[in-house]
Design a protein around this motif. Structure first.
Motif, PDB file in Angstrom:
ATOM      1  N   GLU A  51     -30.448 -76.660   4.971  1.00 32.03           N
ATOM      2  CA  GLU A  51     -30.122 -78.064   5.172  1.00 32.03           C
ATOM      3  C   GLU A  51     -28.839 -78.217   5.994  1.00 32.03           C
ATOM      4  O   GLU A  51     -28.773 -79.040   6.910  1.00 32.03           O
ATOM      5  CB  GLU A  51     -29.972 -78.762   3.811  1.00 32.03           C
ATOM      6  N   TRP A  52     -27.825 -77.401   5.684  1.00 35.25           N
ATOM      7  CA  TRP A  52     -26.592 -77.428   6.479  1.00 35.25           C
ATOM      8  C   TRP A  52     -26.873 -76.997   7.919  1.00 35.25           C
ATOM      9  O   TRP A  52     -26.336 -77.571   8.862  1.00 35.25           O
ATOM     10  CB  TRP A  52     -25.543 -76.513   5.858  1.00 35.25           C
ATOM     11  N   ALA A  53     -27.722 -75.973   8.071  1.00 39.68           N
ATOM     12  CA  ALA A  53     -28.050 -75.506   9.420  1.00 39.68           C
ATOM     13  C   ALA A  53     -28.796 -76.572  10.209  1.00 39.68           C
ATOM     14  O   ALA A  53     -28.544 -76.775  11.406  1.00 39.68           O
ATOM     15  CB  ALA A  53     -28.884 -74.229   9.326  1.00 39.68           C
ATOM     16  N   LYS A  54     -29.715 -77.255   9.553  1.00 42.05           N
ATOM     17  CA  LYS A  54     -30.492 -78.298  10.200  1.00 42.05           C
ATOM     18  C   LYS A  54     -29.588 -79.410  10.738  1.00 42.05           C
ATOM     19  O   LYS A  54     -29.872 -80.023  11.773  1.00 42.05           O
ATOM     20  CB  LYS A  54     -31.508 -78.876   9.208  1.00 42.05           C
ATOM     21  N   LEU A  55     -28.498 -79.647  10.034  1.00 38.43           N
ATOM     22  CA  LEU A  55     -27.560 -80.686  10.453  1.00 38.43           C
ATOM     23  C   LEU A  55     -26.612 -80.212  11.546  1.00 38.43           C
ATOM     24  O   LEU A  55     -25.760 -80.962  12.015  1.00 38.43           O
ATOM     25  CB  LEU A  55     -26.752 -81.177   9.242  1.00 38.43           C
ATOM     26  N   GLY A  56     -26.738 -78.919  11.942  1.00 37.58           N
ATOM     27  CA  GLY A  56     -25.977 -78.409  13.074  1.00 37.58           C
ATOM     28  C   GLY A  56     -24.599 -77.860  12.770  1.00 37.58           C
ATOM     29  O   GLY A  56     -23.800 -77.639  13.682  1.00 37.58           O
ATOM     30  N   PHE A  57     -24.303 -77.610  11.504  1.00 37.63           N
ATOM     31  CA  PHE A  57     -22.957 -77.159  11.141  1.00 37.63           C
ATOM     32  C   PHE A  57     -22.774 -75.641  11.186  1.00 37.63           C
ATOM     33  O   PHE A  57     -21.644 -75.158  11.278  1.00 37.63           O
ATOM     34  CB  PHE A  57     -22.609 -77.641   9.726  1.00 37.63           C
ATOM     35  N   LEU A  58     -23.861 -74.863  11.087  1.00 39.06           N
ATOM     36  CA  LEU A  58     -23.722 -73.425  10.913  1.00 39.06           C
ATOM     37  C   LEU A  58     -23.833 -72.651  12.218  1.00 39.06           C
ATOM     38  O   LEU A  58     -24.520 -73.067  13.153  1.00 39.06           O
ATOM     39  CB  LEU A  58     -24.767 -72.917   9.912  1.00 39.06           C
ATOM     40  N   VAL A  88     -37.685 -61.368   1.503  1.00 34.47           N
ATOM     41  CA  VAL A  88     -37.574 -62.658   0.812  1.00 34.47           C
ATOM     42  C   VAL A  88     -36.127 -63.127   0.752  1.00 34.47           C
ATOM     43  O   VAL A  88     -35.860 -64.327   0.627  1.00 34.47           O
ATOM     44  CB  VAL A  88     -38.148 -62.580  -0.623  1.00 34.47           C
ATOM     45  N   VAL A  89     -35.188 -62.192   0.854  1.00 33.45           N
ATOM     46  CA  VAL A  89     -33.769 -62.553   0.872  1.00 33.45           C
ATOM     47  C   VAL A  89     -33.361 -63.029   2.266  1.00 33.45           C
ATOM     48  O   VAL A  89     -32.684 -64.048   2.415  1.00 33.45           O
ATOM     49  CB  VAL A  89     -32.893 -61.366   0.429  1.00 33.45           C
ATOM     50  N   THR A  90     -33.788 -62.303   3.300  1.00 32.64           N
ATOM     51  CA  THR A  90     -33.409 -62.686   4.664  1.00 32.64           C
ATOM     52  C   THR A  90     -33.966 -64.057   5.037  1.00 32.64           C
ATOM     53  O   THR A  90     -33.351 -64.800   5.808  1.00 32.64           O
ATOM     54  CB  THR A  90     -33.865 -61.645   5.698  1.00 32.64           C
ATOM     55  N   GLN A  91     -35.123 -64.415   4.472  1.00 29.85           N
ATOM     56  CA  GLN A  91     -35.691 -65.734   4.753  1.00 29.85           C
ATOM     57  C   GLN A  91     -34.752 -66.846   4.315  1.00 29.85           C
ATOM     58  O   GLN A  91     -34.654 -67.886   4.974  1.00 29.85           O
ATOM     59  CB  GLN A  91     -37.037 -65.881   4.033  1.00 29.85           C
ATOM     60  N   VAL A  92     -34.065 -66.615   3.201  1.00 31.14           N
ATOM     61  CA  VAL A  92     -33.135 -67.625   2.691  1.00 31.14           C
ATOM     62  C   VAL A  92     -31.878 -67.682   3.552  1.00 31.14           C
ATOM     63  O   VAL A  92     -31.260 -68.740   3.699  1.00 31.14           O
ATOM     64  CB  VAL A  92     -32.765 -67.312   1.220  1.00 31.14           C
ATOM     65  N   MET A  93     -31.508 -66.548   4.138  1.00 32.88           N
ATOM     66  CA  MET A  93     -30.269 -66.456   4.919  1.00 32.88           C
ATOM     67  C   MET A  93     -30.449 -66.900   6.366  1.00 32.88           C
ATOM     68  O   MET A  93     -29.471 -67.026   7.098  1.00 32.88           O
ATOM     69  CB  MET A  93     -29.748 -65.015   4.923  1.00 32.88           C
ATOM     70  N   LYS A  94     -31.692 -67.145   6.784  1.00 32.68           N
ATOM     71  CA  LYS A  94     -31.968 -67.491   8.176  1.00 32.68           C
ATOM     72  C   LYS A  94     -32.389 -68.953   8.328  1.00 32.68           C
ATOM     73  O   LYS A  94     -32.932 -69.559   7.406  1.00 32.68           O
ATOM     74  CB  LYS A  94     -33.086 -66.609   8.734  1.00 32.68           C
ATOM     75  N   TYR A  95     -32.128 -69.468   9.527  1.00 32.77           N
ATOM     76  CA  TYR A  95     -32.632 -70.783   9.910  1.00 32.77           C
ATOM     77  C   TYR A  95     -33.230 -70.650  11.305  1.00 32.77           C
ATOM     78  O   TYR A  95     -32.562 -70.185  12.230  1.00 32.77           O
ATOM     79  CB  TYR A  95     -31.519 -71.833   9.918  1.00 32.77           C
ATOM     80  N   ASN A  96     -34.500 -71.010  11.425  1.00 30.08           N
ATOM     81  CA  ASN A  96     -35.221 -70.853  12.696  1.00 30.08           C
ATOM     82  C   ASN A  96     -35.121 -69.429  13.231  1.00 30.08           C
ATOM     83  O   ASN A  96     -34.965 -69.206  14.439  1.00 30.08           O
ATOM     84  CB  ASN A  96     -34.693 -71.838  13.748  1.00 30.08           C
ATOM     85  N   GLY A  97     -35.171 -68.450  12.312  1.00 26.79           N
ATOM     86  CA  GLY A  97     -35.164 -67.051  12.699  1.00 26.79           C
ATOM     87  C   GLY A  97     -33.795 -66.455  12.962  1.00 26.79           C
ATOM     88  O   GLY A  97     -33.686 -65.279  13.302  1.00 26.79           O
ATOM     89  N   GLU A 128     -24.487 -68.802  14.272  1.00 31.44           N
ATOM     90  CA  GLU A 128     -25.410 -67.671  14.181  1.00 31.44           C
ATOM     91  C   GLU A 128     -24.648 -66.354  14.023  1.00 31.44           C
ATOM     92  O   GLU A 128     -23.563 -66.174  14.581  1.00 31.44           O
ATOM     93  CB  GLU A 128     -26.299 -67.615  15.424  1.00 31.44           C
ATOM     94  N   LEU A 129     -25.243 -65.463  13.243  1.00 35.13           N
ATOM     95  CA  LEU A 129     -24.641 -64.155  12.963  1.00 35.13           C
ATOM     96  C   LEU A 129     -25.538 -63.025  13.462  1.00 35.13           C
ATOM     97  O   LEU A 129     -25.449 -61.898  12.991  1.00 35.13           O
ATOM     98  CB  LEU A 129     -24.419 -64.008  11.442  1.00 35.13           C
ATOM     99  N   ASP A 130     -26.383 -63.328  14.439  1.00 33.83           N
ATOM    100  CA  ASP A 130     -27.408 -62.374  14.859  1.00 33.83           C
ATOM    101  C   ASP A 130     -26.843 -61.082  15.436  1.00 33.83           C
ATOM    102  O   ASP A 130     -27.425 -60.008  15.254  1.00 33.83           O
ATOM    103  CB  ASP A 130     -28.346 -63.023  15.881  1.00 33.83           C
ATOM    104  N   SER A 131     -25.717 -61.158  16.123  1.00 35.99           N
ATOM    105  CA  SER A 131     -25.192 -59.937  16.759  1.00 35.99           C
ATOM    106  C   SER A 131     -24.763 -58.913  15.716  1.00 35.99           C
ATOM    107  O   SER A 131     -25.120 -57.729  15.819  1.00 35.99           O
ATOM    108  CB  SER A 131     -24.013 -60.288  17.679  1.00 35.99           C
TER     109      SER A 131
END
Length: 418
Positions: free
Chosen positions: A95-102, A121-130, A104-107
């Motif tokens: 929800e926070w990510a959807k609002l544009g506040f977060l 199942v854990v990474t799914q919770v930690m990700k937004y739009n992949g 990315e930590l992909d690197s």
């Protein structure tokens, strides 16, 4: 489209005063680890980050459930001065990510192979739009039944493996003058007990349909009605003074032998150890009746907010990396009573309950029986969770309440809260 409560709350706070900017190369971390081993673990994380050459600004807000911390966070976020990281969990991260506040930590995730060291199942919770926007700190197993073996021996009872055996053991404990189930009459504790019962009755697939996918037919179906009827039966196995009791006080009843069992997550081990007892020996840990092989999980995690200063961004990435190091994972979880979230963790220093928990965590991950706890905010949003709390606590405290009507009310409450 219905606006979320978070977005409405944030909108209402626009115009609040702006807090001071963090210093260069420093991370401000909002959390509610303010007691015992949690505070010690936060200090260790700060020291490890400082060893990497970055500053740590502690932003601890007392309150076990984090409600006060979230109020502060909303104010800071809409003022444009969010902390570098904040303790947020479950679908509230998305929800926070959807609002544009977060951010990315992909690197750092790619460099350190998070996709292979963490369960899917854990990474799914930690990700937004992949994209990774949060980092898990630990894993709590929620579906634990804690048993006082001396109380069971006195009552001539057997440790239950299913609901029928639970009732039989509870009746023997009661006949011996022992409270069968130590319980605190608070909404989240009621929900924790019901969740365990519902998992046995529904099974993993229907649990997911009801509490993850919010399927109305499953929420008000015959299995849910049966789970509610069993939940109502628990009333006769708790003591008359349970209303409003904190969970740790209920654990104290178990440790003293005043009660024979407690359904509680593995944070109960902190109370066991503090009393000079050994988890797995003096107090037994087994899966809640009918859920052996399944693992309902709760995760502490940090979501990472967008920052403007490049040095602060570098410190932020270093913090994300530090949280998932094997060293911090071990120190934190030995203090917290939980287990590391990394699948490759060394468990040799952990107690037998934690070792059993990790073994089940891994096997459940492989078998598809690793499931998020809705009672502790991992399967759904805080709004849906709150709606379920309200319905279940009212049902549990009303001896005249009807299970069929309550199941229907659950379905309607979940629908309106989404």
């Amino acid at each position: 489209m219905r606006k979320t409560r978070l977005s409405l709350a944030l909108a209402s706070l626009i115009g609040c005063s702006v807090a001071a900017q963090a210093h260069a190369g420093e991370v401000e971390v909002l959390h509610w680890w303010t007691s015992g081993g949690e505070a010690k673990s936060a200090a260790v994380l700060a020291d490890m980050l400082k060893a990497r050459g970055h500053g740590w600004k502690d932003f601890a807000v007392a309150g076990g459930g984090g409600e006060s911390a979230m109020t502060v966070l909303k104010t800071r976020a809409v003022a444009g001065t969010p902390p570098a990281a904040a303790q947020i969990k479950g679908l509230d991260i998305q929800e926070w990510a959807k609002l544009g506040f977060l951010t990315e930590l992909d690197s750092v995730a790619a460099e350190e192979n998070w996709d292979t060291t963490l369960p899917g199942v854990v990474t799914q919770v930690m990700k937004y739009n992949g994209h990774y926007v949060a980092v898990p700190v630990n894993v709590h197993r929620v579906n634990w039944l804690w048993v006082n073996p001396k109380a069971f021996e006195k009552a001539g009872a057997q440790v239950p493996k299913n609901w029928t055996e639970f009732v039989a053991a509870a009746e023997k404990l009661q006949a011996a003058g022992i409270v069968p189930l130590a319980h605190g009459g608070q909404p989240w504790q009621d929900a924790t007990v019901f969740e365990a019962i519902a998992l046995e009755v529904l099974g993993v697939d229907d649990y997911r349909k009801a509490f993850v996918q919010h399927d109305a037919a499953t929420l008000k179906g015959a299995k849910m009605v049966e789970a509610l009827e069993r939940f109502a039966e628990v009333r006769r196995f708790i003591d008359k003074d349970s209303a409003g009791r904190d969970w740790n006080l209920a654990t104290g009843m178990l440790l003293r032998g005043e009660a024979g069992m407690q359904i509680m997550g593995d944070w109960a081990k902190g109370e066991i150890s503090a009393a000079g007892l050994t988890p797995g020996k003096d107090i037994l840990c087994v899966a809640t009746p009918g859920t052996e092989g399944s693992f309902t999980f709760n995760i502490d995690s940090f979501a990472f907010f967008k920052l403007k200063n490049d040095a602060d961004k570098a410190a932020q990435q270093a913090l994300a990396s530090t949280i998932l190091t094997p060293e911090f994972q071990q120190v934190f979880n030995l203090n917290k009573g939980s287990i590391p979230v990394r699948l490759d963790s060394d468990m040799s220093q952990f107690d037998s309950c934690a070792q059993d928990s990790m073994a089940t965590f891994k096997s459940a991950n492989e078998k598809g029986t690793l499931i998020p706890s809705w009672s502790h905010g991992l399967a759904t949003t805080s709004q849906v969770q709150g709606a379920l709390y309200d319905v279940l606590t009212k049902f549990f405290n009303d001896k005249q309440a009807d299970a069929v009507a309550t199941a229907d009310l659950m379905a309607r409450a979940v629908q309106s809260a989404q």
